[in-house]
Design a protein around this motif. Structure first.
Motif, PDB file in Angstrom:
ATOM      1  N   GLY A 315     -75.200   8.951 -28.284  1.00 61.99           N
ATOM      2  CA  GLY A 315     -74.014   8.736 -27.753  1.00 61.99           C
ATOM      3  C   GLY A 315     -72.581   8.570 -28.307  1.00 61.99           C
ATOM      4  O   GLY A 315     -71.661   8.911 -28.154  1.00 61.99           O
ATOM      5  N   ILE A 316     -72.830   7.404 -29.454  1.00 56.86           N
ATOM      6  CA  ILE A 316     -71.461   7.232 -30.190  1.00 56.86           C
ATOM      7  C   ILE A 316     -71.270   8.394 -30.901  1.00 56.86           C
ATOM      8  O   ILE A 316     -70.098   8.502 -31.337  1.00 56.86           O
ATOM      9  CB  ILE A 316     -72.116   5.885 -30.964  1.00 56.86           C
ATOM     10  CG1 ILE A 316     -72.118   4.547 -30.154  1.00 56.86           C
ATOM     11  CG2 ILE A 316     -71.142   5.554 -32.021  1.00 56.86           C
ATOM     12  CD1 ILE A 316     -72.621   3.613 -30.769  1.00 56.86           C
ATOM     13  N   SER A 317     -72.313   9.037 -31.368  1.00 58.38           N
ATOM     14  CA  SER A 317     -72.008  10.195 -32.326  1.00 58.38           C
ATOM     15  C   SER A 317     -70.765  11.315 -31.909  1.00 58.38           C
ATOM     16  O   SER A 317     -70.058  11.775 -32.630  1.00 58.38           O
ATOM     17  CB  SER A 317     -72.918  11.055 -32.649  1.00 58.38           C
ATOM     18  OG  SER A 317     -73.381  11.715 -31.596  1.00 58.38           O
ATOM     19  N   VAL A 318     -70.501  11.319 -30.741  1.00 57.50           N
ATOM     20  CA  VAL A 318     -69.540  12.209 -30.049  1.00 57.50           C
ATOM     21  C   VAL A 318     -68.247  11.569 -29.897  1.00 57.50           C
ATOM     22  O   VAL A 318     -67.061  12.076 -29.717  1.00 57.50           O
ATOM     23  CB  VAL A 318     -69.960  12.822 -28.774  1.00 57.50           C
ATOM     24  CG1 VAL A 318     -71.365  13.636 -29.067  1.00 57.50           C
ATOM     25  CG2 VAL A 318     -70.425  12.014 -27.444  1.00 57.50           C
ATOM     26  N   ILE A 319     -68.372  10.161 -29.567  1.00 52.56           N
ATOM     27  CA  ILE A 319     -67.202   9.571 -29.026  1.00 52.56           C
ATOM     28  C   ILE A 319     -66.065   9.206 -30.248  1.00 52.56           C
ATOM     29  O   ILE A 319     -64.835   9.611 -30.001  1.00 52.56           O
ATOM     30  CB  ILE A 319     -67.501   8.234 -28.565  1.00 52.56           C
ATOM     31  CG1 ILE A 319     -68.318   8.160 -27.454  1.00 52.56           C
ATOM     32  CG2 ILE A 319     -66.362   7.200 -28.434  1.00 52.56           C
ATOM     33  CD1 ILE A 319     -68.815   6.971 -26.918  1.00 52.56           C
ATOM     34  N   VAL A 320     -66.502   8.872 -31.428  1.00 53.01           N
ATOM     35  CA  VAL A 320     -65.779   8.514 -32.390  1.00 53.01           C
ATOM     36  C   VAL A 320     -64.849   9.762 -32.843  1.00 53.01           C
ATOM     37  O   VAL A 320     -63.545   9.785 -32.937  1.00 53.01           O
ATOM     38  CB  VAL A 320     -66.282   7.865 -33.806  1.00 53.01           C
ATOM     39  CG1 VAL A 320     -65.155   7.700 -34.938  1.00 53.01           C
ATOM     40  CG2 VAL A 320     -66.982   6.522 -33.370  1.00 53.01           C
ATOM     41  N   PRO A 321     -65.535  10.787 -33.287  1.00 55.60           N
ATOM     42  CA  PRO A 321     -64.713  11.950 -33.605  1.00 55.60           C
ATOM     43  C   PRO A 321     -63.733  12.515 -32.720  1.00 55.60           C
ATOM     44  O   PRO A 321     -62.649  12.937 -32.954  1.00 55.60           O
ATOM     45  CB  PRO A 321     -65.745  13.150 -34.062  1.00 55.60           C
ATOM     46  CG  PRO A 321     -66.979  12.273 -34.193  1.00 55.60           C
ATOM     47  CD  PRO A 321     -66.957  11.140 -33.475  1.00 55.60           C
ATOM     48  N   GLN A 322     -63.985  12.292 -31.304  1.00 55.72           N
ATOM     49  CA  GLN A 322     -63.233  12.878 -30.370  1.00 55.72           C
ATOM     50  C   GLN A 322     -61.932  11.889 -30.067  1.00 55.72           C
ATOM     51  O   GLN A 322     -60.885  12.374 -29.593  1.00 55.72           O
ATOM     52  CB  GLN A 322     -63.891  12.968 -28.930  1.00 55.72           C
ATOM     53  CG  GLN A 322     -65.016  14.432 -29.079  1.00 55.72           C
ATOM     54  CD  GLN A 322     -64.073  15.456 -29.482  1.00 55.72           C
ATOM     55  OE1 GLN A 322     -63.346  15.834 -28.890  1.00 55.72           O
ATOM     56  NE2 GLN A 322     -64.678  16.024 -30.425  1.00 55.72           N
ATOM     57  N   VAL A 323     -62.202  10.509 -30.444  1.00 56.91           N
ATOM     58  CA  VAL A 323     -61.090   9.613 -30.640  1.00 56.91           C
ATOM     59  C   VAL A 323     -59.996  10.186 -31.527  1.00 56.91           C
ATOM     60  O   VAL A 323     -58.765  10.242 -31.314  1.00 56.91           O
ATOM     61  CB  VAL A 323     -61.385   8.276 -30.950  1.00 56.91           C
ATOM     62  CG1 VAL A 323     -60.239   7.248 -31.290  1.00 56.91           C
ATOM     63  CG2 VAL A 323     -62.039   7.687 -29.902  1.00 56.91           C
ATOM     64  N   PHE A 324     -60.343  10.395 -32.658  1.00 50.95           N
ATOM     65  CA  PHE A 324     -59.531  11.077 -33.835  1.00 50.95           C
ATOM     66  C   PHE A 324     -59.002  12.290 -33.462  1.00 50.95           C
ATOM     67  O   PHE A 324     -57.538  12.651 -33.498  1.00 50.95           O
ATOM     68  CB  PHE A 324     -60.164  11.341 -35.067  1.00 50.95           C
ATOM     69  CG  PHE A 324     -60.367   9.834 -35.588  1.00 50.95           C
ATOM     70  CD1 PHE A 324     -59.640   9.087 -35.844  1.00 50.95           C
ATOM     71  CD2 PHE A 324     -61.815   9.782 -36.394  1.00 50.95           C
ATOM     72  CE1 PHE A 324     -59.789   7.900 -36.631  1.00 50.95           C
ATOM     73  CE2 PHE A 324     -62.150   8.615 -37.006  1.00 50.95           C
ATOM     74  CZ  PHE A 324     -60.998   7.440 -37.315  1.00 50.95           C
ATOM     75  N   ALA A 325     -59.720  13.388 -32.830  1.00 49.67           N
ATOM     76  CA  ALA A 325     -59.248  14.366 -32.270  1.00 49.67           C
ATOM     77  C   ALA A 325     -58.116  14.474 -31.523  1.00 49.67           C
ATOM     78  O   ALA A 325     -57.205  15.036 -31.293  1.00 49.67           O
ATOM     79  CB  ALA A 325     -60.122  15.490 -31.891  1.00 49.67           C
TER      80      ALA A 325
END
Length: 402
Positions: A315-325
């Protein structure tokens, strides 16, 4: 991105590979340390009440180290700082394994916190500068390299417990060998000759004035994601040891499983975003993460808990990169400024997560404490619209660092 794409020379590719190795080394050292928290606690006689204090002090000092590096970089360069700071981080691992008194633990962990903050800052500066020079997003590969290193470090921790090696023998051997390796790799880090004005351009972009208000929903998402990450890195081993009465060997497994799935999620995340869109991907990520923590809290056995921590990683793996994006889509011409501000909440999440979950575990037990990140991660649903295409203002936003 503000820098036009230039020719990517073999020398630049070599510099990128050496920095990727730096991230692998950092992930390995960090994972080895956090997965052996129960062993460190036993060796130094740190009580359960004091442990959250020690764990909270590390991100505070890391923040101090990160800020301090800005002044050193201005006088030298990110490459020069990275070449010095990373070997020191490795040697602090040796220091953690060396002592047996509480004041020695305080000094060793304080040194680790200060130096790892400087390492994080100088690595990020180098990575962003390389990305500017490449003229396209390459940051995702550095995240993946850190995850790969985390798998290595957690596996080494398992080896230490399985073969009944002392902390000093494992921490000392790994610390010295990795320090020597990064000293060699440091010869090929990118410098002014390869980067040109990329460092200055990245710094200028990060310092440009952009409004905070549009970023606040993303800051919240970043913070709760890293509270979840801090819970796994700092407390997964303790939960298995004290909550599920697992063996020392078993306490090294959950972080390893978490990082393996995290790596897979990061490698496959772009395809999911293309198929589902950012909003749906982030909502699913938050739901999966919350389900993982719920499963952790009710786990009847160690192996189910390990699987649950792996679900959290997915779950966490997709959240952080999408925050930056999403931050980059909000400010496509100042994406580095947005990324720099959002990255602050990495430290905020760690600072809040370590003492909060540890304090609740001491007062009400680890099962109850594991429900806290489960509830907090659901805040992502409330701000999920900030990840949507409505934030996109210019097509070139797709080149933001993720």
């Amino acid at each position: 991105m503000t820098t036009a794409a230039l020719e990517v020379t073999p020398r630049l590719r070599q510099a990128r590979r050496s920095l990727l190795f730096s991230y692998v080394a950092q992930g390995a050292v960090f994972a080895l340390l956090v997965t052996r928290i129960p062993g460190i606690q036993t060796q130094y006689g740190i009580s359960d009440g004091l442990l959250p204090v020690f764990l909270a002090a590390v991100p505070i000092l890391a923040g101090v180290g990160s800020i301090s590096m800005e002044y050193l970089v201005k006088r030298t360069s990110p490459r020069a700082v990275l070449r010095v700071v990373q070997p020191l981080v490795c040697l602090t691992l040796l220091g953690v394994g060396l002592g047996d008194r509480m004041w020695e633990a305080a000094i060793a962990l304080a040194a680790f916190g200060l130096t790892v903050g400087g390492l994080d800052a100088s690595q990020a500066m180098s990575a962003v500068a390389l990305q500017h020079r490449y003229g396209r997003s390459i940051m995702q590969t550095f995240y993946a390299a850190f995850s790969l290193g985390g798998i290595v470090g957690a596996s080494l921790a398992w080896t230490q417990v399985h073969f009944k090696l002392s902390l000093l023998s494992m921490f000392g051997t790994v610390g010295v060998l990795v320090a020597a390796s990064v000293l060699v790799a440091g010869r090929w880090y990118a410098g002014p000759a390869e980067l040109g004005r990329a460092v200055e351009e990245a710094t200028e972009a990060a310092n440009r004035s952009i409004p905070w208000k549009p970023l606040l929903p993303l800051c919240l998402a970043m913070c709760v994601a890293y509270i979840g990450d801090a819970t796994v890195s700092n407390w997964a081993a303790k939960y298995l040891q004290e909550g599920l009465h697992s063996s020392d060997q078993m306490t090294t497994v959950p972080y390893n499983a978490y990082m393996v799935v995290m790596l897979i999620g990061r490698l496959l995340g772009d395809a999911r975003v293309q198929s589902w869109g950012s909003v749906r991907t982030v909502r699913l990520g938050a739901a999966v993460c919350a389900a993982g923590f719920l499963l952790v809290a009710v786990s009847p056995s160690s192996w189910i808990a390990v699987a649950a921590f792996a679900v959290v990683g997915l779950g966490i793996s997709v959240i952080v990169p999408q925050v930056f994006a999403a931050g980059g889509r909000l400010f496509p011409k100042d994406s580095d400024a947005a990324v720099a501000r959002l990255n602050i909440f990495n430290y905020v999440g760690f600072l809040v997560g370590a003492p909060l979950v540890g304090g609740l575990a001491g007062a009400m037990g680890y099962r109850v404490a594991m429900l806290v990140p489960m509830v907090l991660i659901l805040a992502v649903f409330a701000v999920s619209k900030a990840f949507g295409p409505s934030a996109v203002r210019e097509p070139e936003a797709d080149t933001v660092a993720v």
